[in-house]
Design an enzyme around this catalytic site. Structure first.
Site, PDB file in Angstrom:
ATOM      1  CE  LYS A 236      -3.908  -0.010   2.387  1.00  8.06           C
ATOM      2  NZ  LYS A 236      -4.847  -0.146   3.439  1.00  8.06           N
TER       3      LYS A 236
ATOM      4  CE  LYS B  27     -15.929  -2.754   0.331  1.00  7.28           C
ATOM      5  NZ  LYS B  27     -17.024  -2.951   1.097  1.00  7.28           N
ATOM      6  CG  ASP B  28      -8.705  -1.088   3.822  1.00  7.90           C
ATOM      7  OD1 ASP B  28      -9.606  -1.873   3.597  1.00  7.90           O
ATOM      8  OD2 ASP B  28      -7.888  -1.262   4.589  1.00  7.90           O
ATOM      9  NE  ARG B  29      -8.480   9.534   4.520  1.00 10.05           N
ATOM     10  CZ  ARG B  29      -8.470  10.721   5.225  1.00 10.05           C
ATOM     11  NH1 ARG B  29      -8.788  10.292   6.530  1.00 10.05           N
ATOM     12  NH2 ARG B  29      -8.526  11.838   4.836  1.00 10.05           N
TER      13      ARG B  29
END
Length: 259
Positions: free
Chosen positions: A29, A87-89
């Site tokens: 990421k 959901k992931d930022r």
């Protein structure tokens, strides 16, 4: 007292690995686009009804914050916006939001503007989206600067049939803050914010789940049913409880409606 000021207590997040601690490294990421998530609903949208469903692409944005922005744009209360899951930022995500707008013309969402957000589809539906109404999520993950690609491939070959699925550390907040907050809430601290209450409860449940899974990996029981476990069929959403009757294992079958 209405707001939490958690005492400093670190909850260990060093859960057991299925195949031992990794021997190769990589960067995960580094960019939002390195972690791509796409929701899969378990039903078809009807095209008519009181709820306006939006298929949204967001990059580097918080789900709950975006829900409030959509409510403001549509001129409705934030409680009338729902979604199937957070959901992931720090990710590129594709997910559905539903807005309760009965008896009104669908707003022109083509003029909605928010950094990193694109509304790709607008369609009516007869029911609100509820938490968990998904058949799953599709993930595309990019790893950078992998130190040993051959070793990584060996591990990937081992996990083709699945792995114990821990909740990620982001569920627990920085240094386990959300778990601390949940413990204080259980001890009587009042939380006015409904969203925070739900987040803290989720963190507590997820942490306990992870500890149980970690212990079962240590005991080499991660793939063996134990008394009280729920086991789901691959072909559908029916599942059964693993029970003992007269000293013999038996299965009690349930489907999603009876559950």
């Amino acid at each position: 007292m209405s707001e939490l000021q958690p005492e400093k207590k670190v909850y260990p997040l060093d859960f057991n690995y299925l195949y031992g601690k990794p021997t190769c490294t990589g960067r995960f990421k580094q960019h939002c686009e390195d972690f791509r998530v796409e929701e899969q609903l378990d039903f078809e949208l009807t095209g008519e009804g009181e709820h306006v469903c939006l298929w949204v692409k967001k990059v580097g944005e918080n789900t709950d914050y975006l829900a409030r922005q959509l409510a403001k744009f549509a001129g409705i209360a934030a409680k009338n916006v729902s979604y199937a899951g957070l959901k992931d930022r720090q990710a590129e995500t594709y997910q559905w939001f539903s807005l309760y707008i009965p008896g009104k013309i669908t707003p022109d969402f083509s003029s909605f503007e928010s950094p990193g957000v694109s509304i790709l589809k607008v369609i009516r539906h007869n029911k609100k989206l509820r938490t968990g109404c998904l058949s799953g999520n599709n993930f595309t993950i990019t790893l950078r600067e992998v130190s040993d690609k051959a070793q990584l491939q060996k591990v990937l070959d081992k996990v083709q049939h699945g792995v114990p699925n821990y909740f990620g550390n982001q569920r627990f907040g920085f240094d386990g803050h959300n778990v601390n907050a949940a413990l204080q809430m259980f001890n009587g601290r009042k939380i006015k914010d409904r969203f925070k209450r739900g987040m803290y409860l989720s963190a507590a449940r997820s942490y306990l789940f992870n500890r149980v899974i970690s212990q079962r990996i240590e005991d080499n029981l991660q793939a063996s049913p134990m008394l009280g476990d729920c086991v789901q069929f691959v072909a559908n959403r029916s599942f059964f409880h693993y029970l003992i009757y007269r000293n013999k294992p038996c299965n009690v079958y349930l489907n999603e409606r009876s559950a």
